[in-house]
Each structure stands twice: as structure tokens, then as C-alpha cells.
Design an enzyme around this catalytic site. Structure first.
Site, PDB file in Angstrom:
ATOM      1  N   GLU A  18      -3.138  -6.770 -35.574  1.00 18.62           N
ATOM      2  CA  GLU A  18      -1.750  -6.114 -35.296  1.00 18.62           C
ATOM      3  C   GLU A  18      -1.766  -5.484 -34.050  1.00 18.62           C
ATOM      4  O   GLU A  18      -2.776  -5.099 -33.193  1.00 18.62           O
ATOM      5  CB  GLU A  18      -2.148  -4.680 -36.403  1.00 18.62           C
ATOM      6  CG  GLU A  18      -0.761  -3.778 -36.401  1.00 18.62           C
ATOM      7  CD  GLU A  18      -0.807  -2.681 -37.052  1.00 18.62           C
ATOM      8  OE1 GLU A  18      -2.039  -1.935 -37.182  1.00 18.62           O
ATOM      9  OE2 GLU A  18       0.142  -1.955 -37.603  1.00 18.62           O
ATOM     10  N   LYS A  65       5.821  -4.143 -42.918  1.00 17.54           N
ATOM     11  CA  LYS A  65       4.678  -3.320 -43.074  1.00 17.54           C
ATOM     12  C   LYS A  65       5.438  -1.892 -43.608  1.00 17.54           C
ATOM     13  O   LYS A  65       6.358  -1.569 -43.462  1.00 17.54           O
ATOM     14  CB  LYS A  65       4.195  -2.798 -41.624  1.00 17.54           C
ATOM     15  CG  LYS A  65       2.900  -1.361 -41.975  1.00 17.54           C
ATOM     16  CD  LYS A  65       2.371  -1.379 -40.677  1.00 17.54           C
ATOM     17  CE  LYS A  65       1.240  -0.298 -40.796  1.00 17.54           C
ATOM     18  NZ  LYS A  65       0.664   0.109 -39.408  1.00 17.54           N
ATOM     19  N   CYS A 107      -2.863  -3.218 -41.775  1.00 18.41           N
ATOM     20  CA  CYS A 107      -3.359  -1.746 -41.449  1.00 18.41           C
ATOM     21  C   CYS A 107      -3.337  -0.742 -42.505  1.00 18.41           C
ATOM     22  O   CYS A 107      -4.068  -0.819 -43.645  1.00 18.41           O
ATOM     23  CB  CYS A 107      -3.086  -1.324 -40.269  1.00 18.41           C
ATOM     24  SG  CYS A 107      -4.122  -0.231 -39.277  1.00 18.41           S
TER      25      CYS A 107
HETATM   26  N1  LIG Z   1      -2.511   1.228 -37.286  1.00 18.70           N
HETATM   27  C1  LIG Z   1      -2.713   1.553 -38.678  1.00 18.70           C
HETATM   28  O1  LIG Z   1      -1.571   1.479 -39.568  1.00 18.70           O
HETATM   29  C2  LIG Z   1      -3.696   2.311 -39.201  1.00 18.70           C
HETATM   30  C3  LIG Z   1      -4.686   3.136 -38.476  1.00 18.70           C
HETATM   31  C4  LIG Z   1      -5.732   3.515 -39.675  1.00 18.70           C
HETATM   32  C5  LIG Z   1      -6.562   4.675 -39.286  1.00 18.70           C
HETATM   33  C6  LIG Z   1      -7.511   4.845 -40.452  1.00 18.70           C
HETATM   34  S1  LIG Z   1      -6.582   5.723 -41.671  1.00 18.70           S
HETATM   35  C7  LIG Z   1      -6.463   7.286 -41.320  1.00 18.70           C
HETATM   36  C8  LIG Z   1      -7.900   7.624 -40.555  1.00 18.70           C
HETATM   37  N2  LIG Z   1      -7.784   8.259 -39.356  1.00 18.70           N
HETATM   38  C9  LIG Z   1      -8.066   7.482 -38.223  1.00 18.70           C
HETATM   39  O2  LIG Z   1      -7.962   7.824 -37.212  1.00 18.70           O
HETATM   40  N3  LIG Z   1      -8.683   6.299 -38.605  1.00 18.70           N
HETATM   41  C10 LIG Z   1      -8.393   6.204 -39.715  1.00 18.70           C
END
Ligand SMILES: NC(=O)CCCC[C@@H]1SC[C@@H]2NC(=O)N[C@@H]21
Length: 443
Positions: A40, A139, A172
Site C-alpha cells: 500500500e 478500500k 491494510c
Molecule cells: N494503513 C492502514 O490502513 C492501517 C494502519 C494499521 C495500524 C495498526 S491498526 C491500529 C494500530 N495503531 C498503529 O499505530 N498501528 C496499528
């Protein structure tokens, strides 16, 4: 991208990123890979506003138009990024999965149409080995800060068939929700999920390789996870995760070197006899050794209020409960380092930070220090050795994701088992008991 750039400058930047991806595509194809997943944000980058993302977007048609952009680049207007990706797939005879931005113009008088007259979507595309567009996914569960994109009105379920199994795709943050992630497995029977991600690692439970490998094991499917590598944003950790095989994964917080992972996979992991979980039947009599009040304390883990008990002895067996969830541990330490504190914890409630979802968690953790208040905070190393442990819980969901993370962020492939007690989905009334749902036939 904080200041607006021209369409030409945007394409130059995306071409630089695609130069790197193209090298990986050639290497993968040269080693016999049938399909490659790229991360991504891997082409257009990040930190955009609606205005600055605009020159990076193209109109991506529905795959049912039967289009090979490499052979017919102008058919749907200007599409240099789609054309280059399609040519990468075609020239190397390999499926290519990538993340790009889709623009759909709308009339601002229409309900929901944004003020700038277009919907912008964070989009995953798949080209088959002839360069044909075979899948497009918008998404749904956007993460905080993705202000440049719109949430699609409808949740999309995107699948496609190949000679090597049925594939599904999501992006993601989607992985934390039933739709579309679990639905692809439960309702659409995919074998393998394609997962472009830009995942910021968060200990103790949400480091990319830890959670994504657990998702593949819990769901019983392959998960091809391609994470962006950017240590400044805590993004690293990709893997070819499978429920039934030792997997290659990559985690590197030391430098900015990316890495291509290649592996042969079982294309139908759901049929594999090695996966079927072993039926495990514990019952209520096994709730024993509940620690007394003085040995129970509360602590915050990613803003969730856990109930913890300390594992003081070299060997022990405890049960602790919170709301409807009771967790049980049986453990033996080979040796315990005196400067390390371990706790067993339980959480049953609504998680409300960076997205809302219900969680039930049984966990055994090393605390950051010998202070009880540090239990639940991020810890990367541990020296105490456990010769064995087993953890169980009366989860009220069948989506159970078993995570084991060793010192220095290493996975433990083939070192543990997930045992699930299934209950029959017939006309039955189900009563939750210890580690299982027992069902009685309705009269
Ligand atoms: N880019 C995205 O859509 C997803 C990022 C996911 C991050 C995961 S989910 C919640 C948590 N907080 C974070 O900093 N990392 C974890």
C-alpha cells in the site's frame, strides 16, 4: 506530499517507485513466481490532501470491461500507471497486485458527491499474466489521516479465480473488521488473500508480522502481506503467511532496505489435512486457581483496561475473568530472570482508539519494567525461557487469532498449535462455557 505538483511531476515520482517494483517483478518472475503483491502507498506515497493527491489519480474501470491496458492504453483515457503495471505483468507473465488511486467524477448536486466533484478511492488492482485487469478493490476501512480518500458507499467483496486457487483482496486496516476481511473467507471461500498494507507496528499485539501471521492461521487461509518499509513510521514486516507451513517473513527496523520474499505455497490450504484444528474440550471445572484480590490488578494496553495477575512462580496454573471472558494459563518456566516480570491478562470489551471494535483477549506478557504500571506497554526483548505454556479462553467468537512473538520480534512457526472446539451449526441453542460453546438441541 504537502505542496501540489503537476500531473507530469506526479508521474515522474510514481515512475521512480515503479522502477523499483519492476525490478522485483522481474526477479520474482525469473524465480518462477506466479503472482507478486506490492505494498500500500508503494506507488503514490503518503501525506496528501484531497488537492495534492489529484494528479496521482487515474480512472480505473470495472474489470468486467475486459481490458489489457498494455495493449490498448488509451481506451479509457489517460492511464500511464495502469499501462505500466499491465505491461509489467504481461512482459513477465506474472500476476501483479498493486495499490493506486482511483478517481470517479460526480455531479456536485448529487447526494454524497464531494465539493471538488470527484470520489477518490484507495484502490488495489490485479493484472493477470496477460496484463488484463482482473480485480479492482476500493478500500472500505480507511485509517486515520487518509483524508485524501473517500469511503466507498458499498462494501465491496472482490474475488477472482486462477489455476492456483481462489483469491480475495483487501487493504491494510480492513483486516481488523469482519467486512470484507473475514467475509471473504467465511462467505466466499477464498484460498489466498492479497494484502497490500502500510502497517505501523504497535506492540504488544499489533505488530505486522505477529498479527498478520495469526490472522492467516486463525482463518485457515494464505495471506500474502506486502508491507511498506519505512522505519521512521514504524512500518516494516511482510510475510507469505500460511496456516500449514513454515513461512518466510521479513522484519527490519535497522535500515531502509526492502526485501523480496518468495515462497511456494499450498494453493488450497483449506483442504489441507495438516490444518484441521484439534478438537479440545475443556469444561467449567477447569476454572481453578483464580488468583485472590491482592494478586489481581488493572493495567492499560493500547488504552484497553486489562485485568492482570503476576506469574510469580516457575510453574503455575491460573484462571482470570473479565466480563464474559475467562482465560486460563498453564505454564512452566525453564528459568526466570529476576529482573523480568510476567503477567497473565484478560480483556473483554469495546476497543475505542483508532477505530472501534469488540475484543476478547487472553494474553501472557513481559512487563516493560518491574513496575506493575508498565504491564501492557511495548517490550521488544525477553530472556526468561518457558519450556511450555498453554492458554485458553471461552471466546464467544470463532475468530480466534493465536499470536506468539519471541524476543527481538521473531515469530515462532511450527512451535505452537491452535486448538478450536467447533460447535455444530444446526438448530441448536448454544450456551457459552469454558473454552467452548456447548449446544443443546432445541425442543
Ligand atoms: N494503513 C492502514 O490502513 C492501517 C494502519 C494499521 C495500524 C495498526 S491498526 C491500529 C494500530 N495503531 C498503529 O499505530 N498501528 C496499528
Amino acid at each position: 506530499m504537502t505542496k501540489p505538483v503537476s500531473t507530469q511531476e506526479a508521474l515522474q515520482l510514481m515512475n521512480k517507485n515503479m522502477d523499483i517494483l519492476e525490478e522485483a517483478v522481474k526477479t520474482a518472475a525469473g524465480q518462477g513466481a506466479h503472482l507478486i503483491v506490492t505494498p500500500e502507498d508503494g506507488i503514490y506515497g503518503w501525506r496528501f490532501t484531497r488537492e495534492t493527491i489529484n494528479p496521482f489519480l487515474e480512472d480505473i474501470p470495472d474489470p468486467n470491461v475486459n481490458w489489457i491496458p498494455c495493449s490498448d492504453p488509451e481506451r479509457f483515457g489517460r492511464a500511464p500507471v495502469q499501462t505500466r503495471l499491465s505491461c509489467m505483468a504481461k512482459n513477465n507473465s506474472i500476476y501483479v497486485v498493486a495499490n493506486i488511486g482511483d478517481r470517479k467524477l460526480c455531479n456536485i448536486s448529487d447526494v454524497g458527491c464531494p465539493d471538488d466533484g470527484q470520489y477518490n478511492y484507495n484502490t488495489a488492482v490485479v493484472y493477470d499474466s496477460n496484463g488484463k485487469l482482473v480485480a479492482r478493490y476500493h478500500k472500505y476501512n480507511l485509517f486515520l489521516g487518509e483524508v485524501q480518500f473517500n469511503q466507498p458507499k458499498e462494501q465491496e467483496i472482490v474475488t477472482f479465480d486462477t489455476p492456483f486457487g481462489k483469491f480475495g483482496i483487501f487493504i491494510c486496516f480492513d483486516i481488523l473488521f469482519y467486512n470484507p476481511a473475514a467475509a471473504l473467507v467465511v462467505e466466499h471461500n477464498v484460498d489466498t488473500v492479497l494484502f497490500p498494507t502500510a502497517w505501523m507496528n504497535l506492540l504488544p499485539h499489533l505488530t505486522a508480522i505477529e498479527f498478520h501471521s495469526a490472522w492467516a492461521m486463525g482463518m485457515g487461509v494464505n495471506l500474502l502481506s506486502a508491507n511498506t518499509h519505512n522505519t521512521e513510521n514504524r512500518m516494516t514486516g511482510s510475510g507469505i503467511f500460511s496456516p500449514d507451513k513454515v513461512v518466510p517473513y521479513y522484519y527490519n527496523m535497522k535500515n531502509e532496505s526492502g526485501h523480496l520474499l518468495i515462497s511456494e505455497l499450498n494453493s488450497h490450504p483449506r483442504n489441507s489435512s495438516t490444518y484441521y484444528p484439534i478438537i479440545w474440550n475443556l469444561h467449567a471445572s477447569q476454572i481453578k486457581n483464580s488468583p485472590s484480590g491482592s494478586n489481581i490488578f488493572n493495567g492499560l494496553l493500547f488504552a484497553d483496561n486489562y485485568t492482570f495477575t503476576e506469574l510469580k512462580e516457575l510453574h503455575g496454573e491460573y484462571s482470570i475473568c473479565q466480563n464474559d471472558l475467562c482465560c486460563h494459563i498453564n505454564y512452566t518456566m525453564a528459568e526466570k530472570h529476576s529482573e523480568e516480570m510476567y503477567v497473565f491478562g484478560v480483556f473483554d470489551g469495546l476497543h475505542i482508539v483508532e477505530g472501534e471494535y469488540y475484543l476478547q483477549v487472553c494474553t501472557m506478557l513481559k512487563c516493560q519494567s518491574m513496575d506493575f504500571n508498565s504491564c501492557g506497554e511495548s517490550v521488544e526483548t525477553a530472556s526468561t525461557r518457558f519450556s511450555s505454556f498453554s492458554i485458553s479462553g471461552n471466546f464467544s467468537t470463532s475468530f480466534v487469532f493465536p499470536e506468539v512473538l519471541l524476543t527481538n520480534i521473531h515469530l515462532a512457526p511450527n512451535m505452537f498449535q491452535l486448538k478450536v472446539l467447533f460447535f455444530a451449526r444446526t438448530r441448536r441453542r448454544c450456551v457459552p462455557v469454558w473454552n467452548a460453546l456447548t449446544c443443546v438441541t432445541r425442543k
